[in-house]
Design an enzyme around this catalytic site. Structure first.
Site, PDB file in Angstrom:
ATOM      1  N   HIS A 160       0.842  -1.227   0.000  1.00 19.94           N
ATOM      2  CA  HIS A 160       0.000   0.000   0.000  1.00 19.94           C
ATOM      3  C   HIS A 160       0.864   1.258   0.000  1.00 19.94           C
ATOM      4  O   HIS A 160       0.424   2.304   0.477  1.00 19.94           O
ATOM      5  CB  HIS A 160      -0.947   0.029   1.218  1.00 19.94           C
ATOM      6  CG  HIS A 160      -1.686  -1.243   1.435  1.00 19.94           C
ATOM      7  ND1 HIS A 160      -2.927  -1.500   0.922  1.00 19.94           N
ATOM      8  CD2 HIS A 160      -1.327  -2.368   2.109  1.00 19.94           C
ATOM      9  CE1 HIS A 160      -3.318  -2.718   1.270  1.00 19.94           C
ATOM     10  NE2 HIS A 160      -2.367  -3.262   1.994  1.00 19.94           N
ATOM     11  N   SER A 281      14.914  21.334 -15.606  1.00 18.02           N
ATOM     12  CA  SER A 281      13.736  22.136 -15.915  1.00 18.02           C
ATOM     13  C   SER A 281      14.204  23.423 -16.583  1.00 18.02           C
ATOM     14  O   SER A 281      15.259  23.956 -16.246  1.00 18.02           O
ATOM     15  CB  SER A 281      13.001  22.447 -14.612  1.00 18.02           C
ATOM     16  OG  SER A 281      12.217  23.614 -14.763  1.00 18.02           O
ATOM     17  N   LYS A 287      15.964  21.462 -10.494  1.00 19.10           N
ATOM     18  CA  LYS A 287      15.289  20.199 -10.838  1.00 19.10           C
ATOM     19  C   LYS A 287      16.188  19.195 -11.559  1.00 19.10           C
ATOM     20  O   LYS A 287      17.014  19.554 -12.383  1.00 19.10           O
ATOM     21  CB  LYS A 287      14.077  20.481 -11.746  1.00 19.10           C
ATOM     22  CG  LYS A 287      12.903  21.139 -11.060  1.00 19.10           C
ATOM     23  CD  LYS A 287      12.266  20.305  -9.968  1.00 19.10           C
ATOM     24  CE  LYS A 287      11.494  19.116 -10.485  1.00 19.10           C
ATOM     25  NZ  LYS A 287      10.309  19.502 -11.245  1.00 19.10           N
ATOM     26  N   GLU A 294      10.075   8.057 -16.760  1.00 23.32           N
ATOM     27  CA  GLU A 294       8.705   8.525 -17.034  1.00 23.32           C
ATOM     28  C   GLU A 294       8.280   8.149 -18.447  1.00 23.32           C
ATOM     29  O   GLU A 294       7.125   7.806 -18.697  1.00 23.32           O
ATOM     30  CB  GLU A 294       8.621  10.034 -16.836  1.00 23.32           C
ATOM     31  CG  GLU A 294       8.707  10.426 -15.372  1.00 23.32           C
ATOM     32  CD  GLU A 294       8.875  11.930 -15.182  1.00 23.32           C
ATOM     33  OE1 GLU A 294       8.091  12.496 -14.418  1.00 23.32           O
ATOM     34  OE2 GLU A 294       9.766  12.523 -15.811  1.00 23.32           O
TER      35      GLU A 294
END
Ligand code: ARG
Length: 469
Positions: A160, A281, A287, A294
């Site tokens: 979970h 970024s 970043k 992804e």
């Protein structure tokens, strides 16, 4: 640029509508089957000779022409753009006619593009399946290396997405090894049903000529020949199975990506991804984004889409061939490209990952991941598990209120809940003990995981002796 004549022009009086032609043509994508289609034609040409359809001279002329086309395709970058064609089959016939003249027109005797395209697709796909299996093995190899060189790394395991019990990083690596192993098995199984020859089925009913289909199969290294011509030209099960195996593989890669994206976030901070597979970024200078992972996760969606698309395309088709089936190719081609690139990227990611072992261990030591150990300790002291579970729950609640971990409680505090607890509990509560106690087959104990690493290495070495551990 010249234009290949339509193979079916005899019955028509009017020219095709230009927009329709564009809509109908598949050459812009099915040119990928060029080599497979020529190779199948080489074998078919032999069969026509043995069937008495072609003389020796004719067969030799066709074969040398086909071989010349293979060479030209390999060396000339403009080869495919020299001629407009409906599909790869028309292209090859037109090119061959240009090259050797009228004899080329005999090659299509007893053959239809229906059995031809099914053959070329199977030939092409079986080679791609082999490449995908090999890339899967490469990724398994890298997972084993990471498991082996980080056998001391302990981290929290989750259910979970809540900290559950400590596990070894190596155990996590080998979980993906297992998934990929099943993927390989699925591809190998898919290969068996792909490697069957449909050529000789004609348009749908079979062929009038004495084509020795088994001889063609032998020459093209197919395991057998299809047994029903209607089925043979309309069957794309092998393609759907392939897309389905790829979907499952991509689902695995996507979970792998998701795990690592989480682990690389500041919230987890267990790993650092290499700069070489991350991006920054344009606005936020701090970043470092896990784009490689992804994209693997994102591209999974398109592979699932291709599988559903092909299933949907085929579900309403009456026997036998229908033009709808031309839609199979882009689904398969894009899936092959996507899966291959994702497997390569996943390997690069895992090879360049840096583990923050102290952070991983610290996370495995905080958050009551040893609560089950305490319950098991009480079981050892003669308490029934359900009662042990309840007592431990009470101790956890108390510890939370005190802002302490279980191993930070004093003996007196423990005794508030059970007299069965004694000093030896602290050894039991340590992360190391939690790991080493999971010592049955499949557990995360170091000894067990080391055994699995050894087995995995033997397995991979057997398949590919060139991969050196
Ligand atoms: N380009 C077609 C396909 O990929 C080849 C088969 C065409 N056959 C036909 N009878 N129109 O399916």
């Amino acid at each position: 640029m010249s234009k290949a004549e339509n193979l079916w022009k005899g019955r028509f009086v009017k020219e095709s509508n230009a927009t329709f032609t564009e809509f109908n043509n598949s050459f812009r994508f099915d040119r990928r089957l060029f080599e497979a289609d020529v190779i199948a034609s080489l074998a078919y040409c032999n069969a026509l000779f043995y069937a008495g359809v072609l003389t020796k001279t004719e067969a030799e002329k066709i074969q040398s022409g086909l071989k010349t086309l293979l060479k030209r395709a390999a060396y000339s970058s403009s080869f495919f753009d020299e001629m407009q064609a409906e599909d790869v089959h028309s292209f090859i016939e037109a090119k061959l006619t240009q090259l050797i003249g009228e004899t080329a027109k005999k090659l299509h005797t007893g053959r239809s593009r229906n059995d031809q395209v099914a053959t070329a697709l199977r030939l092409w796909l079986r080679e791609e399946i082999k490449k995908i299996v090999s890339l899967t093995i490469d990724l398994q190899f890298s997972l084993i290396l990471s498991a082996e060189s980080n056998i001391d790394a302990i981290m929290p395991g989750y259910t979970h997405l809540q900290r559950a019990q400590p596990i070894l990083w190596s155990h996590w690596c080998l979980a993906y090894f297992e998934m990929l192993k099943r993927d390989r098995e699925r591809f190998e199984d898919n290969f068996r049903r792909t490697n069957i020859l449909p050529l000789g089925s004609g348009a749908l009913a079979g062929t009038n000529y004495e084509i020795d289909r088994e001889e063609i199969a032998y020459e093209l290294e197919f395991d057998s020949v299809t047994t029903n011509s209607l089925d043979a030209v309309s069957d794309r099960d092998f393609a759907i199975e392939f897309l389905s195996s790829c979907s499952i593989l991509m689902m695995h890669l996507s979970r792998f990506a998701e795990d690592l994206i989480l682990y690389s976030s500041q919230e987890f901070d267990f790993i650092e991804l290499s700069d070489s597979v991350s991006t920054g970024s344009s606005l936020m200078p701090q970043k470092k984004n896990p784009d490689a992972l992804e994209l693997i996760r994102g591209k999974t969606g398109r592979v699932f889409g291709h599988q559903i698309a092909l299933l949907t395309t085929l579900k309403g088709l009456p026997l036998a061939y229908n033009k709808d089936m031309q839609e199979d190719k882009e689904a398969i081609f894009d899936t092959v490209d996507t899966v291959k690139s994702c497997l390569k990227i996943a390997k690069i990611v895992i090879e360049n990952i840096k583990l923050k072992k102290e952070k991983m261990l610290a996370a495995a030591t905080k958050g009551y991941l040893n609560a089950t150990e305490l319950a098991d300790y009480l079981v050892q002291k003669g308490i029934a598990f359900r009662d042990a579970h309840y007592i431990t729950g009470q101790i956890v609640l108390y510890a939370i209120n005190q802002g302490k971990e279980l191993n930070e409680l004093s003996m007196d505090e423990m005794h508030l809940f059970s007299e069965a607890i004694s000093e030896d509990v602290f050894d039991y509560l340590s992360v190391k003990k939690a790991i080493s106690n999971k010592n049955q087959i499949g557990g995360t104990a170091t000894e067990r995981v080391a055994e699995c690493i050894k087995k995995a290495k033997d397995e991979i070495r057997k398949i590919n002796p060139h991969l050196k551990f």
